[in-house]
Scaffold this active site. Structure first.
Site, PDB file in Angstrom:
ATOM      1  N   VAL A  11       0.550  -1.552  -0.219  1.00  0.00           N
ATOM      2  CA  VAL A  11       0.132  -0.128  -0.179  1.00  0.00           C
ATOM      3  C   VAL A  11       0.448   1.277   0.283  1.00  0.00           C
ATOM      4  O   VAL A  11       0.813   2.121  -0.152  1.00  0.00           O
ATOM      5  CB  VAL A  11      -0.949  -0.028   1.593  1.00  0.00           C
ATOM      6  CG1 VAL A  11      -1.914  -1.272   0.503  1.00  0.00           C
ATOM      7  CG2 VAL A  11      -0.620  -0.110   2.436  1.00  0.00           C
ATOM      8  N   TYR A  12       2.434   1.435   0.441  1.00  0.00           N
ATOM      9  CA  TYR A  12       2.972   2.241  -0.192  1.00  0.00           C
ATOM     10  C   TYR A  12       2.920   2.795  -1.570  1.00  0.00           C
ATOM     11  O   TYR A  12       3.432   2.120  -2.370  1.00  0.00           O
ATOM     12  CB  TYR A  12       3.695   1.876   0.439  1.00  0.00           C
ATOM     13  CG  TYR A  12       4.626   1.826   2.399  1.00  0.00           C
ATOM     14  CD1 TYR A  12       3.587   1.653   2.962  1.00  0.00           C
ATOM     15  CD2 TYR A  12       6.029   1.234   2.091  1.00  0.00           C
ATOM     16  CE1 TYR A  12       3.978   1.125   4.076  1.00  0.00           C
ATOM     17  CE2 TYR A  12       5.446   0.825   3.777  1.00  0.00           C
ATOM     18  CZ  TYR A  12       5.416   0.883   5.154  1.00  0.00           C
ATOM     19  OH  TYR A  12       5.428   0.667   5.771  1.00  0.00           O
TER      20      TYR A  12
END
Length: 331
Positions: free
Chosen positions: A52-53
């Protein structure tokens, strides 16, 4: 840079890790490349990321850098899965979601395996055994070498570690990635004792108290800081309160006496805490990372470490105190 075993596993990692939460969003690819070079030149090996970064962009940047900066076998890549920023489930630990996320991470990273794969958060909607079975499948299929959890409560982590160790065919939990700093010592109540008993290592995220321990917020909020950022202002706000101010002042005072930066003092303290394998350095720029890497040369004098322990101490009451041997804890 010194290397340490990750828990009671055969995986050795550098005692400082390179975090990439800002890569692909606040840190552009050129600055990310400079950070990677600095980290590798300092002897670092552990690179931490998550699917998700930057909505996957952080993994893609790492993959592009691995093509030409360093051979894949010379770095330890750690990624995570299980957070779902869109939709009704904030966390999805289902087997299908985790394994789909892993395949997507491998494509972005440009590799056939990751060295450490962690469940990014506990999902109360999915049977625990289902979540853990995804870890077993990932290891048995060769896509993952070691597994861990992140942001689990101590009882959840202990349950996972115990379940996985019950049968030799299951992949053991070797790591728990948790927030830990002079401003957030909550894991000392139960999670660190569990790590010592069950043999997993702790990777400390936000070891600088979300940047507050650098001392840069003592006189306001710099315009180029996370506290002034749309994405990270609420993240930092948690520690902009009176208790934190007294701890930051103690760190600044210690740094002045040692002739180093507050950042180096805070990182040296967390790096050498019992049970910690590595703090994760979350620098936005190469200059910030360079300052953080200087902490590798610092060992805090015992009296300064004790003073910082005292000023940042947390309350430990019933029932945690029962396991400390405190004679006043039992009735």
């Amino acid at each position: 840079m010194h290397q340490r075993p990750l828990g009671r596993s055969g995986l050795a990692v550098s005692r400082l890790a390179l975090g990439t939460m800002t890569w692909g969003r606040d840190t552009d690819p050129d600055d990310a490349a400079e950070q990677m070079k600095l980290f590798l030149e300092a002897g670092g090996t552990l690179i931490d990321t998550a699917d998700v970064y930057g909505n996957g962009d952080a993994e893609a940047v790492i993959g592009s850098l691995l093509d030409h900066l360093v051979p894949r076998e010379q770095v330890v890549i750690s990624t995570k899965a299980g957070l779902t920023p869109h939709g009704w489930r904030a966390r999805d630990g289902s087997r299908g979601n985790l394994l789909r996320s892993l395949d997507a991470s491998l494509r972005r990273l440009g590799t056939d395996h990751v060295d450490l794969w962690q469940v990014h958060g506990y999902d109360a909607h999915t049977p625990f055994e289902e979540t853990l079975s995804a870890l077993d499948h990932a290891v048995s299929s060769g896509r993952v070498r070691y597994v861990g959890v992140s942001n689990f409560a101590a009882w959840q982590t202990a349950r996972a570690a115990t379940w996985q160790s019950a049968y030799p065919t299951r992949a053991p939990i070797v790591a728990a990635q948790m927030e830990y700093s002079l401003l957030e010592r909550g894991i000392e109540r139960e999670l660190l004792p569990a790590a010592a008993a069950l043999g997993f290592g702790v990777l400390a995220w936000s070891p600088l108290g979300r940047g507050v321990l650098t001392g840069k917020y003592r006189n306001g909020r710099p315009l180029d800081s996370r506290a002034a950022s749309e994405h990270y202002a609420p993240f930092v706000q948690t520690y902009l309160e009176p208790r934190s101010s007294s701890i930051v002042q103690a760190v600044v005072t210690a740094a002045g006496g040692l002739g180093v930066s507050p950042l180096e003092v805070a990182l040296a303290w967390i790096r050498d805490r019992p049970g910690v394998t590595a703090p994760i350095l979350g620098a936005r720029t190469a200059g910030q990372l360079q300052g953080a890497l200087r902490s590798e040369e610092l060992t805090l004098p015992a009296e300064i470490a004790r003073a910082l322990d005292d000023v940042s101490a947390i309350d430990v009451g019933y029932p945690e105190r029962e396991g400390t041997g405190d004679p006043h804890g039992a009735m």
